[in-house]
Design a protein around this motif. Sequence first.
Motif, PDB file in Angstrom:
ATOM      1  N   THR A 120       0.828  -1.221   0.000  1.00 20.20           N
ATOM      2  CA  THR A 120       0.000   0.000   0.000  1.00 20.20           C
ATOM      3  C   THR A 120       0.858   1.265   0.000  1.00 20.20           C
ATOM      4  N   GLN A 121       2.071   1.179   0.528  1.00 21.69           N
ATOM      5  CA  GLN A 121       2.957   2.352   0.503  1.00 21.69           C
ATOM      6  C   GLN A 121       3.492   2.583  -0.917  1.00 21.69           C
ATOM      7  N   ASN A 122       3.949   1.504  -1.542  1.00 21.28           N
ATOM      8  CA  ASN A 122       4.484   1.641  -2.906  1.00 21.28           C
ATOM      9  C   ASN A 122       3.424   2.119  -3.879  1.00 21.28           C
ATOM     10  N   ILE A 123       2.206   1.604  -3.723  1.00 20.47           N
ATOM     11  CA  ILE A 123       1.127   2.042  -4.611  1.00 20.47           C
ATOM     12  C   ILE A 123       0.811   3.517  -4.338  1.00 20.47           C
ATOM     13  N   ALA A 124       0.784   3.888  -3.071  1.00 23.25           N
ATOM     14  CA  ALA A 124       0.512   5.298  -2.723  1.00 23.25           C
ATOM     15  C   ALA A 124       1.557   6.223  -3.339  1.00 23.25           C
ATOM     16  N   LEU A 125       2.783   5.723  -3.452  1.00 21.12           N
ATOM     17  CA  LEU A 125       3.860   6.559  -4.000  1.00 21.12           C
ATOM     18  C   LEU A 125       3.873   6.584  -5.527  1.00 21.12           C
ATOM     19  N   GLY A 126       2.984   5.801  -6.140  1.00 20.62           N
ATOM     20  CA  GLY A 126       2.845   5.891  -7.592  1.00 20.62           C
ATOM     21  C   GLY A 126       3.391   4.710  -8.373  1.00 20.62           C
ATOM     22  N   ASN A 127       3.831   3.658  -7.699  1.00 19.46           N
ATOM     23  CA  ASN A 127       4.333   2.484  -8.439  1.00 19.46           C
ATOM     24  C   ASN A 127       3.204   1.821  -9.231  1.00 19.46           C
ATOM     25  N   ASP A 128       3.586   1.074 -10.258  1.00 14.98           N
ATOM     26  CA  ASP A 128       2.591   0.409 -11.093  1.00 14.98           C
ATOM     27  C   ASP A 128       1.804  -0.625 -10.263  1.00 14.98           C
ATOM     28  N   VAL A 129       0.486  -0.486 -10.291  1.00 16.21           N
ATOM     29  CA  VAL A 129      -0.371  -1.305  -9.419  1.00 16.21           C
ATOM     30  C   VAL A 129      -0.277  -2.790  -9.765  1.00 16.21           C
ATOM     31  N   ALA A 130      -0.393  -3.109 -11.059  1.00 17.20           N
ATOM     32  CA  ALA A 130      -0.379  -4.526 -11.462  1.00 17.20           C
ATOM     33  C   ALA A 130       0.949  -5.182 -11.079  1.00 17.20           C
ATOM     34  N   THR A 131       2.053  -4.452 -11.251  1.00 16.88           N
ATOM     35  CA  THR A 131       3.373  -5.010 -10.889  1.00 16.88           C
ATOM     36  C   THR A 131       3.451  -5.248  -9.385  1.00 16.88           C
ATOM     37  N   GLU A 132       2.964  -4.277  -8.622  1.00 16.10           N
ATOM     38  CA  GLU A 132       3.006  -4.427  -7.160  1.00 16.10           C
ATOM     39  C   GLU A 132       2.159  -5.612  -6.696  1.00 16.10           C
ATOM     40  N   LEU A 133       0.999  -5.789  -7.327  1.00 13.83           N
ATOM     41  CA  LEU A 133       0.141  -6.923  -6.937  1.00 13.83           C
ATOM     42  C   LEU A 133       0.756  -8.255  -7.368  1.00 13.83           C
ATOM     43  N   SER A 134       1.476  -8.249  -8.490  1.00 15.39           N
ATOM     44  CA  SER A 134       2.204  -9.472  -8.891  1.00 15.39           C
ATOM     45  C   SER A 134       3.278  -9.801  -7.866  1.00 15.39           C
ATOM     46  N   ASN A 135       3.969  -8.756  -7.410  1.00 16.86           N
ATOM     47  CA  ASN A 135       4.979  -8.974  -6.359  1.00 16.86           C
ATOM     48  C   ASN A 135       4.331  -9.548  -5.107  1.00 16.86           C
ATOM     49  N   PHE A 136       3.122  -9.069  -4.824  1.00 16.34           N
ATOM     50  CA  PHE A 136       2.396  -9.566  -3.652  1.00 16.34           C
ATOM     51  C   PHE A 136       2.070 -11.052  -3.828  1.00 16.34           C
ATOM     52  N   ASP A 137       1.709 -11.428  -5.053  1.00 16.46           N
ATOM     53  CA  ASP A 137       1.460 -12.851  -5.340  1.00 16.46           C
ATOM     54  C   ASP A 137       2.736 -13.674  -5.123  1.00 16.46           C
ATOM     55  N   ASN A 138       3.865 -13.113  -5.540  1.00 13.57           N
ATOM     56  CA  ASN A 138       5.143 -13.816  -5.319  1.00 13.57           C
ATOM     57  C   ASN A 138       5.415 -14.001  -3.824  1.00 13.57           C
ATOM     58  N   GLU A 139       5.111 -12.952  -3.044  1.00 14.36           N
ATOM     59  CA  GLU A 139       5.294 -13.046  -1.589  1.00 14.36           C
ATOM     60  C   GLU A 139       4.407 -14.141  -1.009  1.00 14.36           C
ATOM     61  N   TRP A 140       3.189 -14.241  -1.560  1.00 10.32           N
ATOM     62  CA  TRP A 140       2.262 -15.271  -1.101  1.00 10.32           C
ATOM     63  C   TRP A 140       2.887 -16.655  -1.330  1.00 10.32           C
ATOM     64  N   THR A 141       3.449 -16.849  -2.527  1.00 10.25           N
ATOM     65  CA  THR A 141       4.057 -18.142  -2.854  1.00 10.25           C
ATOM     66  C   THR A 141       5.195 -18.467  -1.880  1.00 10.25           C
ATOM     67  N   ILE A 142       6.022 -17.454  -1.609  1.00 12.58           N
ATOM     68  CA  ILE A 142       7.150 -17.664  -0.688  1.00 12.58           C
ATOM     69  C   ILE A 142       6.635 -18.008   0.713  1.00 12.58           C
ATOM     70  N   ALA A 143       5.604 -17.263   1.150  1.00 11.84           N
ATOM     71  CA  ALA A 143       5.055 -17.510   2.495  1.00 11.84           C
ATOM     72  C   ALA A 143       4.443 -18.899   2.587  1.00 11.84           C
ATOM     73  N   LYS A 144       3.810 -19.330   1.509  1.00 15.51           N
ATOM     74  CA  LYS A 144       3.187 -20.663   1.488  1.00 15.51           C
ATOM     75  C   LYS A 144       4.272 -21.743   1.557  1.00 15.51           C
ATOM     76  N   GLU A 145       5.323 -21.544   0.767  1.00 10.71           N
ATOM     77  CA  GLU A 145       6.432 -22.518   0.769  1.00 10.71           C
ATOM     78  C   GLU A 145       7.053 -22.623   2.156  1.00 10.71           C
ATOM     79  N   ALA A 146       7.162 -21.471   2.816  1.00  6.57           N
ATOM     80  CA  ALA A 146       7.790 -21.448   4.135  1.00  6.57           C
ATOM     81  C   ALA A 146       6.980 -22.227   5.159  1.00  6.57           C
ATOM     82  N   MET A 147       5.679 -22.332   4.915  1.00 11.05           N
ATOM     83  CA  MET A 147       4.826 -23.050   5.875  1.00 11.05           C
ATOM     84  C   MET A 147       4.897 -24.560   5.682  1.00 11.05           C
ATOM     85  N   ASN A 148       5.395 -24.995   4.510  1.00 11.76           N
ATOM     86  CA  ASN A 148       5.428 -26.439   4.235  1.00 11.76           C
ATOM     87  C   ASN A 148       6.711 -27.093   4.756  1.00 11.76           C
TER      88      ASN A 148
END
Lengths: 418, 289
Positions: free
Chosen positions: A390-418
């Motif tokens: 939400t900070q990066n988006i507020a500062l003007g970063n590309d929304v779709a790219t930021e949300l893709s990065n968020f998806d990548n974080e989700w994958t990493i967090a999921k892997e860490a739980m396994n």
Amino acid sequence: MKRTLSLLVAVALLMGLFAGVSLAETAKAKIVFCVNIQPQLPVEFWQSIADKYMAANPDVDVEIIGQPSSNVDIFQYEKTLLATGQFPDVMVMQNPADFVPSGALLAFEDSELDYLADPNIGKIGGKQYVANYKKQVIGVFYNKDIFAANGLEVPTTYQAFLDVCEALKAKEILPVSLGIKDGWPQIMLANMIAGTDLLAKNPNWGSERNADTVKFNNPELVKAMEKYQYICQNYAGDSLPSITYTQMLEQFFTGKAAMLPMGSWVNAEVAKAQQDFEVGWFPMPGDNDASVLSVFVNEGISISATSKYPEVCKDFVKFFFTNTDLYSYFLSSEQLFATTKASVPYEMIPLRQYIEQAIAGMTEVEGFESMTGDAAFLPGLKDYYTNKLTQNIALGNDVATELSNFDNEWTIAKEAMN
Amino acid sequence: MKHSKLYDTLFLAPGFLIYLIFMIVPVVMCFLYSFTNWDGISVTYRIIGLKNFENLFRDASFYQAMQVTVIIMIVTTLIYNVLGIILATLLNDKGKLLGISRSAIFIPTVMSSVVVAFIWSYMVQTNGGVINSVIELLGGQTVDFYRTPTTTIFMISGIICWNSLGFFVVIYISTLSTIPQEIYEACMVDGAGWFQRFFHITLPLLAPGITINCILAVAGGLKQYDHVKVITGGGPGGATQTVTLFSVEKAFEYNRRGYSSAAVIILFLIIVILSVIQLSISKRHEVEY
């Protein structure tokens, strides 16, 4: 012989005495209650709960512990306590999903939470680990005097909201008080828009994301976050990166900014009545109407799975909710909404009463980053959403790219739980 | 007096025990955890080999944190040493005012870094900060120190230097005091001016001080946590996050203690390697007299 006999009798008496003490000590259950010490809920308040419970239950000792310093997050501190074998018996809890995989929390039976209006909120895998103690709603506080002086009406659509912002900007009034320096205040606006554009349309979205059947980078969320970005970039002033929560409040309550998107705890600030104007409130409107309300129901009390006295702990939790004096004081601290079946009256300011009436009949969705139960963000993602996305988006970063990065974080967090 | 090894051991034991418990054991544990998937709260964990290190090298936010850390390290090391040598040279004399000046430069060093960071975060606030209030009073335009991540990183580096510069100046002053006056006198007899004396005598003979100060500055810069934590918390959007902040965030927010340990181990190795390189370079430039 006589002396030896006397010595033996004395030793026997002493042993009996100590045995008595020991028995008395073991008979008295001791539980540790870990609390969140805040200016509006100081340690004295939490201690009063313990004192009243101990007065009613003389065979129980309740020890209160809190975070060692005001800048320590209590919910992180609880992780440290767990890791170091000092996990408390009873504790305030915000992210049970972080603790449940390690088996640290005790599940309540439904019947044990029959005093709650909705004991099913936030269940994880069909089990309830938290007795939810408060509900807070998010909305937009506004300066009624500024609105009146500029002939502005409360907006009921997103476009009307932008028109209000544009009119205020034209008059050189800061439309929205917003800042990202503290990390979290900006999420209120993002949550409201995501709640309306995404969660209201698909209430199971959080669970579906956790099942990996949907992605953060989807058209609805991209659109919602672009709306959020547009407001941040155009109507929040030039100092967005350096504004703290305190400064946000200051901008609003000194009349420099016309609107403040924030949680209902701001009512406690309004109650201090230091502003020389009337404060109003409206829900953040969607494209067509203002019928969706984002709420926080992600905090309550949990019990350790390893507590020696689970029944005492459950009774203590029930005591907190059913003691009207204690619970009403708790609710009044931030003009909160009760979660109990029984209504708990407390002295409400008129604005708080108005909000209660205004939200009746609205569609409620959970705060986007604070969804509970099976919909809760994976460990770490709440922090990512708050401090990065939400900070990066507020500062003007590309929304779709930021949300893709968020998806990548989700994958990493999921892997860490396994 | 008879010297007993038993007494030596007994006197050393408490200190060594404390060092063992609070320094050596945590470092070894951290090293071990870096090869596990421990979440920091569960009783059990698995050995996952080098997986944490592999993931770290694929993690863009780790690279960003490393970049911020390196910038802070370079900026602070330069300021500590360049400004430190200049100030030490100016203060390496006698006189009442010089004593006061030395104290003034050293006082921030004894202040808590957290306190300093809090004070400065209020000083540099865009709205109502002391610096901007003064600028406004003088009729100037307010400065937003947080406007871009780059300005914020440089601002933080400046605050760190304000806090610790005195320590480095003291080391330089003490090194300067070891340089024999006869060398300067001989040099002056030969007609050398101030610059020649500085570059051909002072600077080469300051090499031991430069060595220790560079090592301390580099290690301190790479370990930077408290100032950044207080001033920006690593924001906005993680743009000012250092490796230590990254590590704490991964350990306590993400429940990834193993991953966090791996980041710390990498930082540890970088500090060790840089220190060894610095030592070997500096030793070559130290002058015997």
